[in-house]
Design an enzyme around this catalytic site. Structure first.
Site, mmCIF file in Angstrom:
data_model
loop_
_atom_site.group_PDB
_atom_site.id
_atom_site.type_symbol
_atom_site.label_atom_id
_atom_site.label_comp_id
_atom_site.label_asym_id
_atom_site.label_seq_id
_atom_site.Cartn_x
_atom_site.Cartn_y
_atom_site.Cartn_z
ATOM 1 N N LYS A 222 1.007 -1.066 0.130
ATOM 2 C CA LYS A 222 0.119 0.205 0.107
ATOM 3 C C LYS A 222 0.683 1.258 0.131
ATOM 4 O O LYS A 222 1.990 1.150 0.651
ATOM 5 C CB LYS A 222 -1.095 -0.154 1.297
ATOM 6 N N GLU B 285 -8.217 12.503 12.634
ATOM 7 C CA GLU B 285 -7.383 11.418 12.949
ATOM 8 C C GLU B 285 -6.433 11.738 14.053
ATOM 9 O O GLU B 285 -5.491 12.431 14.010
ATOM 10 C CB GLU B 285 -6.475 10.906 11.726
ATOM 11 N N GLU C 277 -7.133 -1.720 3.207
ATOM 12 C CA GLU C 277 -6.384 -0.453 3.559
ATOM 13 C C GLU C 277 -6.313 -0.079 4.840
ATOM 14 O O GLU C 277 -5.142 0.357 5.457
ATOM 15 C CB GLU C 277 -6.766 0.817 2.518
ATOM 16 N N ALA D 22 -1.371 4.868 7.633
ATOM 17 C CA ALA D 22 -2.561 5.571 6.941
ATOM 18 C C ALA D 22 -2.156 6.928 6.220
ATOM 19 O O ALA D 22 -2.795 7.401 5.444
ATOM 20 C CB ALA D 22 -3.326 6.277 8.161
ATOM 21 N N ARG E 29 -6.538 17.247 5.935
ATOM 22 C CA ARG E 29 -7.585 18.181 5.778
ATOM 23 C C ARG E 29 -7.152 19.633 6.148
ATOM 24 O O ARG E 29 -7.545 20.253 7.047
ATOM 25 C CB ARG E 29 -8.872 18.216 6.479
#
Length: 444
Positions: free
Chosen positions: A184, A231, A290, A352, A396
């Site tokens: 990933k 997060e 994921e 992540a 974000r």
């Protein structure tokens, strides 16, 4: 790192602080000296800078922690409140990569206003030989910026890689996954926003719009980096550790009510997609894989520091105004002497925001993204004198340029073998919604 260690004096007093804490920030303060960590109206807001340090390279976390240890050991602190976030507090933001040209920062504000569970306080910090401000803390809290919501017009332009070119970048990443280089990789892109007439970007209205629309996330500001992250990389409080992992995303259809859980009878769904999007998310092999990668990476990093580490067997769906995420909350009890910053360093970069295996994913990011992430996707948060604190992942978000006339906005997504390049572009567009809204660019 070469930096003097100041002798500071801090005092924390209980106060009455109703309303929005952001309205207390003075208009004349340089926006890069505004700090914030807010969730559902509570948290910390500060301004001014009495001390700070910048660090770079692989030792940026350790150098910053060493500096903070020296600062708090030399400081005189009066704290009549004694809650997490009172007394001497530092705010920090760290680069994603040790090779970044940007610097990581810790800063100590001159003034911090905090609120938790209905209790509020104000902390003022001065240098050793400096007199306390003549202004009473109550006078600071009497300020209110009534026009905080006013936004100036901005225009948007492509960043390092245009939106039209992004699917090809994703396709190249999928090819490298297919060849077995990584399982990933998380790729990010940026866009640029600037004023039409060279005015400076004001952060107060940006932060307020983020806080109001994304109350369930953590709204942050440190050294010109602002955003609303969902997060929590790590929270350390009274010997207890918590980490929230988000990976796996689907767009939330507009105007659809959100029942309390995905199994609620009578759930409203988008007529164009008869299956509830949350059910599509939890049944998506791509998104679940994921998410599993990300959870495993966090659990492995926390294990050396924690006993009784609880790792959920399956994720839940976190509902935000624009998207749904697969989420898992890991908890444990500390058995090491690590501070919250040291835990954040151990966790960074998680799968992540980087991928797995970590080193290989970082190389792919360097090969394909075409940009320096700076402090995007790095740890951001605060720490008090005991080492407790909150560290989120800077997602974000946008970073204010040194000239204050422009910002870089960032968004990314996890790429696995099943990723569709067009869908990955759409995911970054959704994730850019938070900062576009905050800057008044909703209809860009």
């Amino acid at each position: 790192m070469t930096c003097s260690v100041p002798r500071l004096r801090a005092r924390t007093l209980a106060v009455d602080a109703p309303g929005d804490l952001l309205t207390r920030v003075p208009d004349e303060i340089d926006p890069r000296d505004v700090v914030a960590w807010l969730r559902e109206g509570d948290g910390l807001v500060g301004w001014g800078r009495v001390a700070g340090v910048s660090t770079t390279g692989p030792d940026r976390f350790a150098d910053a922690e060493r500096w903070w240890t020296d600062v708090r050991s030399r400081a005189e602190v009066e704290d009549e409140v004694r809650l997490p976030g009172t007394g001497l507090v530092t705010f920090g933001s760290f680069t994603f990569s040790p090779d970044s040209e940007d610097a990581s920062v810790l800063t100590v504000p001159r003034v911090v206003i905090g609120r938790r569970d209905g209790l509020a306080w104000i902390t003022q910090v001065v240098e050793e030989d400096e007199a306390w401000p003549t202004e009473h803390p109550a006078e600071l809290l009497g300020r209110s910026n009534a026009d905080i919501e006013v936004l100036d017009p901005l225009v948007e332009a492509d960043g390092a890689v245009s939106a039209t070119a992004w699917p090809e970048v994703v396709a190249r990443a999928v090819g490298r996954i297919d060849r077995g280089e990584v399982d990933k990789v998380v790729l990010a892109r940026d866009v640029l926003v600037r004023h039409r007439e060279g005015q400076v970007v004001r952060l107060a209205p940006v932060l307020e719009r983020l806080e109001k629309r994304y109350a369930a996330t953590w709204t942050f500001a440190v050294a010109g980096l602002v955003g609303a992250t969902p997060e929590m990389l790590v929270r350390l409080q009274g010997g207890r550790v918590r980490s929230r992992v988000l990976a796996g995303t689907i767009r939330r259809p507009n105007g659809i009510p959100a029942p309390e859980n995905v199994d609620a009878p009578g759930s409203s769904v988008d007529p164009a997609h008869p299956v509830d999007p949350r059910l599509r998310l939890v049944s998506s092999v791509k998104d679940v894989d994921e998410h599993d990668f990300a959870v495993r990476s966090v659990a492995e990093a926390l294990a050396p520091h924690c006993s009784d580490l609880v790792v959920p067997e399956a994720p839940y769906v976190l509902e935000l105004p624009d998207v749904y995420h697969l989420a898992s909350d890991l908890t444990g009890t500390m058995h090491s002497e690590a501070t919250s910053l040291r835990l954040a360093a151990a966790l960074h970069p998680s799968a992540a925001v980087c991928g797995t295996p970590t080193a290989a994913a970082a190389r792919v990011i360097g090969d394909l993204e075409g940009m320096d992430r700076g402090r995007y996707a790095g740890p951001v948060g605060w720490m008090d004198g005991s080492g407790d604190g909150d560290w989120g992942i800077a997602l974000r978000c946008g970073e204010l340029a040194d000239d204050r006339h422009s910002m870089r906005l960032f968004a990314g997504g996890g790429i696995v073998a099943a990723s569709d390049p067009a869908a990955e572009l759409a995911e970054t567009e959704v994730k850019l919604t938070a900062m576009r809204h905050a800057l008044g660019l909703d209809g860009h």
